[in-house]
Design an enzyme around this catalytic site. Structure first.
Site, PDB file in Angstrom:
ATOM      1  N   ASP A 126       0.951  -1.440  -0.013  1.00 22.68           N
ATOM      2  CA  ASP A 126       0.277   0.122  -0.027  1.00 22.68           C
ATOM      3  C   ASP A 126       0.886   1.261  -0.152  1.00 22.68           C
ATOM      4  O   ASP A 126       2.452   1.033  -0.173  1.00 22.68           O
ATOM      5  CB  ASP A 126      -0.758  -0.156   1.264  1.00 22.68           C
ATOM      6  CG  ASP A 126      -2.201   0.458   0.688  1.00 22.68           C
ATOM      7  OD1 ASP A 126      -2.529   2.221   0.469  1.00 22.68           O
ATOM      8  OD2 ASP A 126      -3.207  -0.331   0.977  1.00 22.68           O
ATOM      9  N   HIS A 192      -2.835   3.316  -4.830  1.00 26.51           N
ATOM     10  CA  HIS A 192      -2.503   2.609  -2.770  1.00 26.51           C
ATOM     11  C   HIS A 192      -0.685   1.998  -3.480  1.00 26.51           C
ATOM     12  O   HIS A 192      -0.702   1.575  -3.008  1.00 26.51           O
ATOM     13  CB  HIS A 192      -2.859   1.513  -2.116  1.00 26.51           C
ATOM     14  CG  HIS A 192      -4.483   2.729  -2.012  1.00 26.51           C
ATOM     15  ND1 HIS A 192      -4.262   3.080  -0.694  1.00 26.51           N
ATOM     16  CD2 HIS A 192      -6.049   2.012  -2.035  1.00 26.51           C
ATOM     17  CE1 HIS A 192      -5.760   3.424  -0.351  1.00 26.51           C
ATOM     18  NE2 HIS A 192      -6.348   3.014  -1.210  1.00 26.51           N
ATOM     19  N   GLU A 256      -9.594   3.072  -4.676  1.00 26.87           N
ATOM     20  CA  GLU A 256      -9.536   4.669  -4.324  1.00 26.87           C
ATOM     21  C   GLU A 256      -8.253   4.676  -5.474  1.00 26.87           C
ATOM     22  O   GLU A 256      -7.298   5.133  -4.837  1.00 26.87           O
ATOM     23  CB  GLU A 256      -8.829   4.150  -2.682  1.00 26.87           C
ATOM     24  CG  GLU A 256     -10.010   4.239  -1.863  1.00 26.87           C
ATOM     25  CD  GLU A 256     -10.071   4.096  -0.621  1.00 26.87           C
ATOM     26  OE1 GLU A 256     -11.078   4.077   0.079  1.00 26.87           O
ATOM     27  OE2 GLU A 256      -9.228   3.513  -0.382  1.00 26.87           O
TER      28      GLU A 256
HETATM   29  C1  ACM Z   1     -10.962  -0.725   0.501  1.00 30.93           C
HETATM   30  O1  ACM Z   1     -11.165  -0.237   2.361  1.00 30.93           O
HETATM   31  N1  ACM Z   1     -10.444   0.185   0.060  1.00 30.93           N
HETATM   32  C2  ACM Z   1     -11.605  -2.194   0.017  1.00 30.93           C
END
Ligand code: ACM
Ligand code: ZN
Length: 483
Positions: A126, A192, A256
């Site tokens: 991440d 991410h 995201e």
């Molecule tokens: C997430 O919680 N961004 C999958």
């Protein structure tokens, strides 16, 4: 006599009476008519008869027997005919934001297996840290595995980091295999990815040097979808990671991923033109499809977060984790035969404390979306519950948050909905406290499970859309994006 099994078996006939048995009293029999994960147990004066069709079913039968045994070492007379509601019963651990030791991860796996979970989804990379050894891309570890800050809420600027070596990963995968748990690695892309971009700045649109993120939230700095070297990097990472995980599924994230950088990037805009795409959302569709094609060549199936449905371009063999789907795309997807996993943010995200997500709220949630038709209902592979670790710095806190809520999700994954009984679950969950403690898991005290006032006032704890959701906090802790 009340039995203390979690998850509750799907058929139990109690006869009354109990007895201590010895090894010679147990008879195990293979019976092909029993479902793969199912088993039957019959306990009477004459002994304990166990029937199963696979080693996995036998493992679950033995788990049930362990839970049935009373403190005096006796087993109750009864018959159990059991098989799970869903084939997929997963838990996810975020080892990027904060790492767990190998021993801690094993404790967690042991407990999850005890409650008949069968998938460990491991969130290994991440913005805040790359946690898997790479020989192909050594900077991912030299740079990407460390950040200049410990927690996200503290001012502690000590270097934090580390990564799991390939040997450690193999050890954990083997530990899971022995417990009939598949391990799905997640390399989250194209968003991410700040830890990777810090390691290899040319992976981003701007190519500028940046640091591994020390703040939580959604970062705008994502992989460039216009550069071929980005795809080659992703393929290389996937090849290397795949070698360690025999599971047929590979999670490629897709959540995201803000499009600001892509909208401004000449290379990304050129890619959109070249490929005849309409916008950056479709560029994500293109990105995911190229990665998915590569996975297929390795004999793997992609798993993605539900944002990957937005382009309308996702390949049919992908499995979608439904965590936050405001546009109800998962329902359409499932009604057309696409597979989904229910990982609902408001009920199954265990990083929120019990005041926000009380145990009863988690337990009362039927993992079946409203608008599913017959095909859609069959397309639900099962459930998954994640523990994100931005604000979960140690195993003590992780155990507190996950137990007993993880057991509630386990029951929803295994036990048919009609057999759910919250009062009885409370008793059975508490009855497992000593067993969990013996595994090194310190479950939250019962008084914390359903705290006032939310715990008592909200009736069935259906999600209240007017309530300021924790997601609001999540996206608003965001930081200005580092260049
Ligand atoms: C997430 O919680 N961004 C999958
Ligand atoms: Zn770009």
């Amino acid at each position: 006599m009340a039995i203390n099994i979690v998850p509750m078996p799907n058929n139990v006939y109690e006869y009354g009476g109990e007895k201590q048995f010895f090894e010679k009293d147990f008879i195990f029999e293979k019976k092909d008519s029993i479902p793969e994960e199912g088993y039957e147990i019959t306990i009477g004066e004459n002994g304990v008869f166990v029937a199963y069709s696979t080693e996995k079913g036998l493992y679950y039968a033995k788990n049930t027997l362990t839970q049935l045994e009373t403190e005096r070492g006796k087993l109750p007379f009864l018959r159990i005919v059991d098989a799970p509601r869903f084939p997929y019963r997963g838990f996810m651990i975020d080892s990027s934001r904060h790492m767990q030791t190998v021993a801690e991860i094993k404790k967690f796996i042991e407990a999850a297996a005890f409650f008949k979970f069968n998938v460990f989804h491991w969130h290994l990379t991440d913005d805040q840290g790359w946690r898997i050894e790479s020989e192909k891309y050594p900077e991912l570890n030299a740079v990407g595995s460390f950040r200049n800050g410990h927690g996200f809420s503290s001012k502690n600027k000590a270097v934090y980091g580390g990564y799991y070596t390939k040997d450690e990963i193999r050890d954990i995968v083997e530990f899971c295999r022995e417990r009939y748990i598949d391990v799905i690695p997640e390399i989250d892309m194209p968003g991410h990815m700040v830890a990777a971009i810090a390691s290899y700045p040319e992976l981003s649109c701007s190519g500028k040097q940046t640091d591994v993120a020390i703040q939580a939230g959604i970062h705008k700095n994502i992989l460039c979808a216009g550069k071929e070297e980005v795809f080659n990097f992703c393929f290389g990472v996937i090849d290397e990671v795949s070698e360690l995980f025999p599971c047929e599924y590979f999670h490629i994230g897709g959540d995201e991923a803000p499009k600001a950088r892509w909208n401004d990037c000449p290379r990304c805009r050129e890619r959109i033109r070249e490929e005849g795409l309409r916008n950056s959302e479709e560029l994500q569709g293109y990105f995911v499809n190229r990665i998915a094609d590569h996975l297929r060549k390795l004999g793997k199936k992609p798993v993605v977060w539900n944002e990957s449905l937005k382009s309308g371009m996702l390949g049919k063999d992908a499995v979608v984790c439904d965590w936050m789907d405001r546009e109800h795309l998962c329902e359409d997807w499932a009604n057309n035969g696409g597979k989904i996993i229910i990982e609902d943010f408001f009920h199954y995200y265990l990083d929120y404390n019990y005041g926000i997500t009380p145990l009863k709220k988690t337990y009362s949630y039927n993992p079946m979306l409203e608008k599913l038709d017959i095909v859609g209902r069959k397309s639900v592979l099962g459930v998954e519950t994640p523990i994100w670790t931005e604000f979960v710095e140690d195993f003590e806190r992780m155990s507190y948050l996950c137990f007993p809520r993880l057991m509630a999700v386990g029951e929803s994954g295994w036990t048919n909905w009609g057999r759910h009984d919250y009062r009885d679950f409370l008793r059975r969950a508490e009855a497992n406290r000593a067993k969990l403690l013996s595994m090194g898991i310190n479950m939250a005290p019962k008084k914390d499970w359903d705290p006032l006032p939310l715990g008592r006032l909200k009736g069935q704890y259906q999600h209240n859309k007017n309530f300021i959701t924790p997601y609001f906090f999540r996206v608003n802790v965001l930081k200005k994006d580092e260049e």
